[in-house]
Each structure stands twice: as C-alpha cells, then as structure tokens.
Design a protein around this motif. Structure first.
Motif, PDB file in Angstrom:
ATOM      1  N   HIS A 159     -12.737   4.623  -6.249  1.00 17.62           N
ATOM      2  CA  HIS A 159     -11.324   4.468  -6.614  1.00 17.62           C
ATOM      3  C   HIS A 159     -10.546   3.665  -5.569  1.00 17.62           C
ATOM      4  CE1 HIS A 159     -12.520   7.958  -9.111  1.00 17.62           C
ATOM      5  NE2 HIS A 159     -11.669   7.404  -9.981  1.00 17.62           N
ATOM      6  N   HIS A 160     -11.290   3.026  -4.658  1.00 18.92           N
ATOM      7  CA  HIS A 160     -10.687   2.139  -3.646  1.00 18.92           C
ATOM      8  C   HIS A 160      -9.656   2.873  -2.788  1.00 18.92           C
ATOM      9  CE1 HIS A 160     -12.735  -1.017  -5.847  1.00 18.92           C
ATOM     10  NE2 HIS A 160     -12.110  -0.654  -6.946  1.00 18.92           N
ATOM     11  N   VAL A 161      -9.982   4.101  -2.426  1.00 17.77           N
ATOM     12  CA  VAL A 161      -9.109   4.905  -1.564  1.00 17.77           C
ATOM     13  C   VAL A 161      -9.618   4.807  -0.127  1.00 17.77           C
ATOM     14  CG1 VAL A 161      -8.298   7.236  -1.014  1.00 17.77           C
ATOM     15  CG2 VAL A 161      -8.488   6.501  -3.406  1.00 17.77           C
ATOM     16  N   THR A 162      -8.731   4.468   0.793  1.00 20.41           N
ATOM     17  CA  THR A 162      -9.054   4.438   2.218  1.00 20.41           C
ATOM     18  C   THR A 162      -8.619   5.749   2.849  1.00 20.41           C
ATOM     19  OG1 THR A 162      -8.815   2.032   2.359  1.00 20.41           O
ATOM     20  CG2 THR A 162      -8.619   3.270   4.412  1.00 20.41           C
ATOM     21  N   LEU A 163      -9.478   6.358   3.659  1.00 19.87           N
ATOM     22  CA  LEU A 163      -9.130   7.594   4.362  1.00 19.87           C
ATOM     23  C   LEU A 163      -8.564   7.268   5.738  1.00 19.87           C
ATOM     24  CD1 LEU A 163     -12.133  10.040   3.721  1.00 19.87           C
ATOM     25  CD2 LEU A 163      -9.911   9.989   2.586  1.00 19.87           C
ATOM     26  N   HIS A 188       0.831  -1.202   0.000  1.00 21.10           N
ATOM     27  CA  HIS A 188       0.000   0.000   0.000  1.00 21.10           C
ATOM     28  C   HIS A 188       0.869   1.257   0.000  1.00 21.10           C
ATOM     29  CE1 HIS A 188      -3.516  -2.480   1.276  1.00 21.10           C
ATOM     30  NE2 HIS A 188      -2.578  -3.162   1.915  1.00 21.10           N
ATOM     31  N   ILE A 189       0.314   2.328  -0.546  1.00 20.81           N
ATOM     32  CA  ILE A 189       0.954   3.638  -0.527  1.00 20.81           C
ATOM     33  C   ILE A 189       0.058   4.597   0.243  1.00 20.81           C
ATOM     34  CG2 ILE A 189       1.729   5.612  -1.900  1.00 20.81           C
ATOM     35  CD1 ILE A 189       2.202   3.651  -4.221  1.00 20.81           C
ATOM     36  N   GLN A 190       0.641   5.309   1.198  1.00 22.29           N
ATOM     37  CA  GLN A 190      -0.095   6.331   1.941  1.00 22.29           C
ATOM     38  C   GLN A 190       0.448   7.704   1.558  1.00 22.29           C
ATOM     39  OE1 GLN A 190      -0.850   5.797   6.238  1.00 22.29           O
ATOM     40  NE2 GLN A 190       0.046   7.844   6.532  1.00 22.29           N
ATOM     41  N   ILE A 191      -0.444   8.622   1.222  1.00 16.04           N
ATOM     42  CA  ILE A 191      -0.054   9.974   0.828  1.00 16.04           C
ATOM     43  C   ILE A 191      -0.900  10.995   1.586  1.00 16.04           C
ATOM     44  CG2 ILE A 191       0.732   9.294  -1.473  1.00 16.04           C
ATOM     45  CD1 ILE A 191      -1.962  10.319  -2.561  1.00 16.04           C
ATOM     46  N   GLN A 192      -0.456  12.262   1.537  1.00 18.91           N
ATOM     47  CA  GLN A 192      -1.216  13.340   2.163  1.00 18.91           C
ATOM     48  C   GLN A 192      -1.761  14.327   1.136  1.00 18.91           C
ATOM     49  OE1 GLN A 192       0.673  15.303   5.486  1.00 18.91           O
ATOM     50  NE2 GLN A 192       1.543  13.400   6.276  1.00 18.91           N
ATOM     51  N   GLU A 193      -1.180  14.334  -0.050  1.00 22.90           N
ATOM     52  CA  GLU A 193      -1.589  15.291  -1.086  1.00 22.90           C
ATOM     53  C   GLU A 193      -2.685  14.663  -1.951  1.00 22.90           C
ATOM     54  OE1 GLU A 193      -0.460  18.290  -1.231  1.00 22.90           O
ATOM     55  OE2 GLU A 193       1.380  18.246  -0.057  1.00 22.90           O
ATOM     56  N   GLU A 194      -3.908  15.155  -1.815  1.00 22.31           N
ATOM     57  CA  GLU A 194      -5.018  14.577  -2.571  1.00 22.31           C
ATOM     58  C   GLU A 194      -4.817  14.705  -4.072  1.00 22.31           C
ATOM     59  OE1 GLU A 194      -9.893  14.490  -2.555  1.00 22.31           O
ATOM     60  OE2 GLU A 194      -8.818  15.949  -1.326  1.00 22.31           O
ATOM     61  N   ILE A 195      -4.125  15.755  -4.503  1.00 19.82           N
ATOM     62  CA  ILE A 195      -3.892  15.978  -5.933  1.00 19.82           C
ATOM     63  C   ILE A 195      -3.098  14.831  -6.561  1.00 19.82           C
ATOM     64  CG2 ILE A 195      -1.746  17.274  -5.656  1.00 19.82           C
ATOM     65  CD1 ILE A 195      -2.761  19.141  -7.899  1.00 19.82           C
ATOM     66  N   PHE A 222      -1.240  -0.704  -6.247  1.00 15.11           N
ATOM     67  CA  PHE A 222      -1.066  -0.589  -4.801  1.00 15.11           C
ATOM     68  C   PHE A 222      -2.383  -0.150  -4.165  1.00 15.11           C
ATOM     69  CE2 PHE A 222       3.231   0.217  -6.434  1.00 15.11           C
ATOM     70  CZ  PHE A 222       4.000  -0.601  -5.613  1.00 15.11           C
ATOM     71  N   GLY A 223      -2.629  -0.601  -2.944  1.00 11.16           N
ATOM     72  CA  GLY A 223      -3.724  -0.034  -2.177  1.00 11.16           C
ATOM     73  C   GLY A 223      -3.364   1.405  -1.835  1.00 11.16           C
ATOM     74  N   ILE A 224      -4.348   2.311  -1.822  1.00 15.50           N
ATOM     75  CA  ILE A 224      -4.066   3.718  -1.582  1.00 15.50           C
ATOM     76  C   ILE A 224      -4.756   4.184  -0.301  1.00 15.50           C
ATOM     77  CG2 ILE A 224      -4.219   6.065  -2.485  1.00 15.50           C
ATOM     78  CD1 ILE A 224      -2.358   4.250  -4.077  1.00 15.50           C
ATOM     79  N   ILE A 225      -3.968   4.814   0.573  1.00 17.76           N
ATOM     80  CA  ILE A 225      -4.479   5.413   1.802  1.00 17.76           C
ATOM     81  C   ILE A 225      -4.218   6.910   1.729  1.00 17.76           C
ATOM     82  CG2 ILE A 225      -4.272   5.525   4.316  1.00 17.76           C
ATOM     83  CD1 ILE A 225      -3.237   2.612   4.203  1.00 17.76           C
ATOM     84  N   GLY A 283     -19.794   5.968   3.324  1.00 10.65           N
ATOM     85  CA  GLY A 283     -19.462   6.206   1.929  1.00 10.65           C
ATOM     86  C   GLY A 283     -18.146   5.609   1.481  1.00 10.65           C
ATOM     87  N   CYS A 284     -17.198   5.451   2.402  1.00 11.95           N
ATOM     88  CA  CYS A 284     -15.881   4.915   2.027  1.00 11.95           C
ATOM     89  C   CYS A 284     -15.218   4.296   3.251  1.00 11.95           C
ATOM     90  CB  CYS A 284     -14.997   6.015   1.435  1.00 11.95           C
ATOM     91  SG  CYS A 284     -14.602   7.344   2.596  1.00 11.95           S
ATOM     92  N   GLN A 285     -14.099   3.627   3.024  1.00  9.34           N
ATOM     93  CA  GLN A 285     -13.384   2.993   4.127  1.00  9.34           C
ATOM     94  C   GLN A 285     -12.611   4.049   4.915  1.00  9.34           C
ATOM     95  OE1 GLN A 285     -11.030  -0.271   2.582  1.00  9.34           O
ATOM     96  NE2 GLN A 285     -12.799  -1.629   2.632  1.00  9.34           N
ATOM     97  N   VAL A 286     -12.728   3.982   6.244  1.00 13.09           N
ATOM     98  CA  VAL A 286     -12.102   4.977   7.120  1.00 13.09           C
ATOM     99  C   VAL A 286     -11.285   4.288   8.198  1.00 13.09           C
ATOM    100  CG1 VAL A 286     -12.529   6.813   8.803  1.00 13.09           C
ATOM    101  CG2 VAL A 286     -13.947   6.664   6.743  1.00 13.09           C
TER     102      VAL A 286
END
Length: 208
Positions: free
Chosen positions: A126-130, A82-89, A99-102, A153-156
């Motif tokens: 888009h299978h994005v976990t918050l 998985h990849i975790q990022i902070q920039e939504e852009i 990769f799974g995206i967090i 609405g999404c995975q948290v």
C-alpha cells in the motif's frame, strides 16, 4: 550540495530552520497540522515559510485527526505531497488519496518491531512508509537487526538513536530508506539541539 541518505525533517515551525534544512537538500519537510499541538502551523504560516523554499517535498503531520478532517484541512494548504499519521486504523481511508503516506510508530519495546515486521509486506503493497521513534529503545545490536529485517519488507525512516558519530554506520547496518530528525522551537534530532542536528547533516553531506 547533496546528502548521502534520504532525510526527513519533522515539526518545522520557523523560517530560519526551514531555509537551513532546504539549503542542506533534505528530501522531506514536515509541518504539524494537528490543531491542538503546540507546533501547529496555520495555512498562513505554512505559505509564509514555503514561499521561500524550493526543491523538496512537504509532509502534513497529524496525530489523531480523523481522515475526513485531514483531507478537508489540506485544502487550505497548497503544495502538500505526503500525509503522516499515527493511527494505523486511519490508513484504509488515506492510502488511495494520491498522497504519500507515512505511518509514525512510537516504539516502547523491541517486541513492537516484531509486530511491524509481520505487517511489513502489507505496508509495502500500500506504499506506506514507516517512521520509527522511541524514547525507550536504544540502538543496540538486537534493535538494529530487527530494523534491518523490517526494512527488507517496507520503507523505513529511523527517528531515534541518531548521532553524527554513528549515522552512516546505522544507515548501512539497517538498510533503511533514510532518517528523520525533529524540528520545533529548537530544531533537534530526538532531544538534541540545533548544533547537533547540523552536525548530523554535515556528516551526511557529499563533498563536491
């Protein structure tokens, strides 16, 4: 041994904490790969730690690194899931990489949750976990209710306001996917110490 809820450990940088958390059967273990971070883990250190572990998935944690650099950098790390990022852009360049995206979101005000709720279906598509953290918000009734709506609405993953005394109730009230606890030099949930993190994990442990 297993845990009652999904658990991610962030910013792990030493073997003793990694082995303890793996033994407690956490689901995700995060390593900070942001090169200027004090918790940065080199490819050599990552291999040294993960060679001792099994049964969990690894998260490459970034803050401001550009997606092209992220993908190049990950070639030096074997076993990242998985990849975790902070920039939504940066999401658009990473959601179809395999990769799974967090997406790590630092909440400053309760209205930040309203904005995330508006976008929750898109995150889910888009299978994005918050991953939610905050130094300002408390887990009061209003915040818990908005997190519950967001989790519809999404995975948290929730990463603030967690204590052994409230963890099971909070998970039930919010219907979140799971929780996130922070590692580092002294592994801790939020600003707490190792003993308190261990207390949370032991509270979540399913007795045989």
């Amino acid at each position: 041994m297993a845990l009652k809820t999904f658990v991610k450990i962030s910013s792990v940088n030493n073997l003793s904490d990694a082995r303890y958390c793996a033994g407690m059967q956490v689901n995700l273990m995060g390593f900070n790969l942001e090169e200027n971070s004090k918790n940065f883990i080199s490819p050599e250190k990552f291999k040294e730690i993960t060679d001792w572990l099994s049964g969990l998935e690894y998260v490459a944690e970034f803050e401001h690194t550009h997606p092209e650099r992220i993908l190049t950098h990950l070639k030096e790390y074997q076993g990242i899931h998985h990849i975790q990022i902070q920039e939504e852009i940066h999401l658009k360049m990473l959601v179809n990489t395999g990769f799974g995206i967090i997406l790590h979101q630092k909440l400053e005000d309760i209205t930040d949750l309203d904005e995330l709720i508006k976008k929750s279906r898109s995150y889910d598509e888009h299978h994005v976990t918050l991953l939610l953290t905050s130094e300002q918000l408390a887990l009061n009734a209003s915040v818990i209710e908005k997190i519950r709506i967001l989790a519809e609405g999404c995975q948290v993953l929730l990463g603030f306001g967690l204590e052994a005394s409230n963890i099971e109730k909070t998970v039930d009230q919010t219907n979140i996917k799971g929780i996130s606890l922070e590692g580092g030099d002294e592994i801790k949930p939020g600003l707490k110490d190792f003993d308190e993190l261990a207390e949370i994990l032991e509270t979540l442990e399913i007795e045989d």
